[in-house]
Design a protein around this motif. Sequence first.
Motif, PDB file in Angstrom:
ATOM      1  N   SER A 179       4.986   1.419  11.678  1.00 41.20           N
ATOM      2  CA  SER A 179       5.372   0.755  10.438  1.00 41.20           C
ATOM      3  C   SER A 179       4.145   0.071   9.854  1.00 41.20           C
ATOM      4  CB  SER A 179       6.475  -0.279  10.711  1.00 41.20           C
ATOM      5  OG  SER A 179       6.824  -0.969   9.533  1.00 41.20           O
ATOM      6  N   VAL A 180       3.828   0.392   8.598  1.00 39.29           N
ATOM      7  CA  VAL A 180       2.596  -0.089   7.974  1.00 39.29           C
ATOM      8  C   VAL A 180       2.925  -0.808   6.669  1.00 39.29           C
ATOM      9  CG1 VAL A 180       0.324   0.534   7.093  1.00 39.29           C
ATOM     10  CG2 VAL A 180       1.356   1.883   8.936  1.00 39.29           C
ATOM     11  N   ILE A 181       2.393  -2.023   6.522  1.00 41.11           N
ATOM     12  CA  ILE A 181       2.486  -2.762   5.260  1.00 41.11           C
ATOM     13  C   ILE A 181       1.070  -2.945   4.732  1.00 41.11           C
ATOM     14  CG2 ILE A 181       3.186  -4.902   4.127  1.00 41.11           C
ATOM     15  CD1 ILE A 181       5.261  -5.296   6.286  1.00 41.11           C
ATOM     16  N   ILE A 182       0.848  -2.528   3.489  1.00 41.06           N
ATOM     17  CA  ILE A 182      -0.467  -2.646   2.857  1.00 41.06           C
ATOM     18  C   ILE A 182      -0.421  -3.808   1.873  1.00 41.06           C
ATOM     19  CG2 ILE A 182      -2.294  -1.439   1.642  1.00 41.06           C
ATOM     20  CD1 ILE A 182      -1.471  -0.064   4.211  1.00 41.06           C
ATOM     21  N   ARG A 183      -1.317  -4.784   2.047  1.00 43.29           N
ATOM     22  CA  ARG A 183      -1.277  -5.968   1.184  1.00 43.29           C
ATOM     23  C   ARG A 183      -1.747  -5.672  -0.236  1.00 43.29           C
ATOM     24  NH1 ARG A 183      -5.539 -10.718   1.734  1.00 43.29           N
ATOM     25  NH2 ARG A 183      -6.580  -9.324   0.254  1.00 43.29           N
ATOM     26  N   ASP A 184      -2.905  -5.024  -0.375  1.00 40.76           N
ATOM     27  CA  ASP A 184      -3.507  -4.845  -1.695  1.00 40.76           C
ATOM     28  C   ASP A 184      -3.221  -3.467  -2.278  1.00 40.76           C
ATOM     29  OD1 ASP A 184      -4.420  -7.387  -1.554  1.00 40.76           O
ATOM     30  OD2 ASP A 184      -6.522  -6.888  -1.229  1.00 40.76           O
ATOM     31  N   SER A 185      -3.860  -2.466  -1.737  1.00 38.75           N
ATOM     32  CA  SER A 185      -3.674  -1.118  -2.262  1.00 38.75           C
ATOM     33  C   SER A 185      -3.787  -0.124  -1.122  1.00 38.75           C
ATOM     34  CB  SER A 185      -4.712  -0.802  -3.344  1.00 38.75           C
ATOM     35  OG  SER A 185      -6.021  -0.915  -2.827  1.00 38.75           O
ATOM     36  N   LEU A 186      -3.189   1.029  -1.339  1.00 36.01           N
ATOM     37  CA  LEU A 186      -3.115   2.018  -0.271  1.00 36.01           C
ATOM     38  C   LEU A 186      -4.489   2.516   0.141  1.00 36.01           C
ATOM     39  CD1 LEU A 186      -1.286   3.724   1.524  1.00 36.01           C
ATOM     40  CD2 LEU A 186      -1.167   5.405  -0.313  1.00 36.01           C
ATOM     41  N   ALA A 187      -5.343   2.808  -0.839  1.00 34.26           N
ATOM     42  CA  ALA A 187      -6.667   3.350  -0.553  1.00 34.26           C
ATOM     43  C   ALA A 187      -7.724   2.278  -0.738  1.00 34.26           C
ATOM     44  CB  ALA A 187      -6.961   4.541  -1.461  1.00 34.26           C
ATOM     45  N   SER A 188      -8.890   2.517  -0.185  1.00 33.30           N
ATOM     46  CA  SER A 188     -10.019   1.608  -0.344  1.00 33.30           C
ATOM     47  C   SER A 188     -10.451   1.571  -1.801  1.00 33.30           C
ATOM     48  CB  SER A 188     -11.189   2.077   0.524  1.00 33.30           C
ATOM     49  OG  SER A 188     -12.368   1.388   0.184  1.00 33.30           O
TER      50      SER A 188
END
Length: 699
Positions: A241-250
């Motif tokens: 399970s992954v939560i991305i704070r800002d954006s999916l990609a760099s």
Amino acid sequence: MINTLESLANEILLNILSNLTWSEMIESFWSINKRFNSLVCSIFSINYGRNKSGIIISETDLSLNKYQSILFKIIFFYLISGWIFQENLIRFINLKSLILTRCYLSEILINNLSLLVQYQLDELILTIDEDSFKMFYYEYESGKNARDQVQKLTVMCQEFIRQLFSSKCQLTSLQLDISQDNSLFQIHDCFSSSFFHIYSNEIDNQLVTNCMSLRRLHIHVIHGYFIEHIIEHVPPLETLSVIIRDSLASPLLYQIKFKTFPPTVVNWYDKIPKLKCFTLKSNIFRDSELVYLKWILNNVNHVEKLKLRLDINLTYQEDSMKRDCLVDANFINEYCMPDISRNFIVFNFYILFKCELLSDNNIQTIENSFKIHRFFIDDHWIKVKCFFDPIMSYQHISSTGMIKPKFFDSIINYSNIFDWQHVKSLKVDLCPSIDLFLKQFDILFPHITSIQFNMGHEKFVHGSEYSMFLQSSLDVLQWKLTNIHLQYITKLDFGSRFCRSSEYKHKSIDQNIIRAEILAYLISMPIQLIYLRIEHFEWLLHIVQYASNKLRKNALNSVRYAEFCLPSCHNGSNESTRVGKNLVSFLGNYTPYLQTLRIWRPDDFPWTSIRPEFRTECRRQILTDRWLKSLTTFQSIAEHVSIFEYDLSQLIQQLKQFTFLDIYGRIDRQKIEPYRSMIQRHFPNSRVDIQITRFCLWF
């Protein structure tokens, strides 16, 4: 000398202790000597092994102050380390699960956690919170010695994160939140080649092997690329399970124009073949991130359960086709699903998409698209619902049911809708529609306990515009909200810039009066206000000065935690440097039961100024600079120690239940030991931690 009680055998003492409550046992027997400490730990191990209950303090007559004093004996980290470890030998032999959600990153903590994950724990929940990162940033800025220490801890922390995904970890379940990582710690780079190059002389250069026990991983990160490194080292993983704070990609991908995403690993099935469930929650701002999302989903096409929570905003995208499109069956098939799904049993999605107005016909067409799309028909996933939020201009589309909270147009953290039932805090702008929001608050938001009001900083309004902004807010509050009582709100937060450099700039008396009346109305609304964060202490003084008749009687009486910024005692006008002298009298009169106080200062820890008054306006800065140069003299340090002792004594005298003082400031290194000695002499029963940039005192 051994007393009668200590002459009893351990078996008898264990029987006696097991009949005491936790509060009685800890308060009476902890820290008497090593033998009793060991017996208390044994009781914990026995109870944990018997019923997994852990530590329970459930006495109904236990006051908050007494409860805190008991807990401080067992939860302050250095005591936790002493409790769980004795010369690196783990005391609690049955301890299998550990939760640390707010922890100070120290060398002893990292070393002890390293031992626990290697030899004992099955489950770890670890959140490295924002305060920890902020603290180390301030320390890093305070001098070379501090920078060396922070760099050492940085390497240790990065090594520990690497250990979690190596053969030196026996965890079966891990929840890790490193979403507050910053440019100083750079935890996200601990697997990168640049990390090994920079710290090649300081880290263990052995190859990071695989963790062969980890089955469940829940991780909260800043960017998605970190996951690519992790899956190289967890072959037994079954749930991710992954939560991305800002954006999916760099952010580096934003400038890249591509149609296919080059993989960094051959295939995720080769790396994590046992993966059955994959969950992803992320923001998406560019079409490059949609391509990256597709690449990730193609790599997990062997899972049985796929769950997506996406907040897509392509408003600034150059491609008008993507910017103006809508999310329907074709969109989801193209961007939000793997090209080939071999084992799909459950596909669960909820997507927010920033768009223009959707008509009822548009919504019906979108829902019907799933009923005619071959993939969704074959798998019976046709009960998809669509909804348009006209206030926030978002399309909602979901396979599991629609969330339709009644938002108003100034909620800032809108994306929290995914976890709406678990959300405890809201950020809002003051605006003309706030009356509708607050009138229905208890009915619509019974799960919300905290509101943060933007007082205008984020609107970038100044001068007359700022006065108009405040006046329009006051007009609403004055006429429509005087009888509002918020039943569930216990925390109010006014402002967004809590830092050492926060400076009170709006000096207009008219603005001060209007703001004071707004704050008086809002502070009066909660039935029981426990936590109060207000950006500037001057704002509280203005309430008393200009709007005391608008403030509900005893509205601040229930406050137990207060936080604000205080102006410098060294720099500035004579008026601003003297603001701190009102601190203790205000707290004693309006918050008599205060227990915790956090203050942000641009310089020294004492809040009462000893700077002379410089009456010549044109020469004030010259005189101030001359006076500042004298602060490192022996006489000046002695004077500051004396005034700080006076400040602390007055604080304790006025606030009978006070337990913790936390000051973020900045002092010269020469003052650390004089301040520490003063605390030890005059407050012998307290515990103190003094650094160049922070002062913590437990009474």
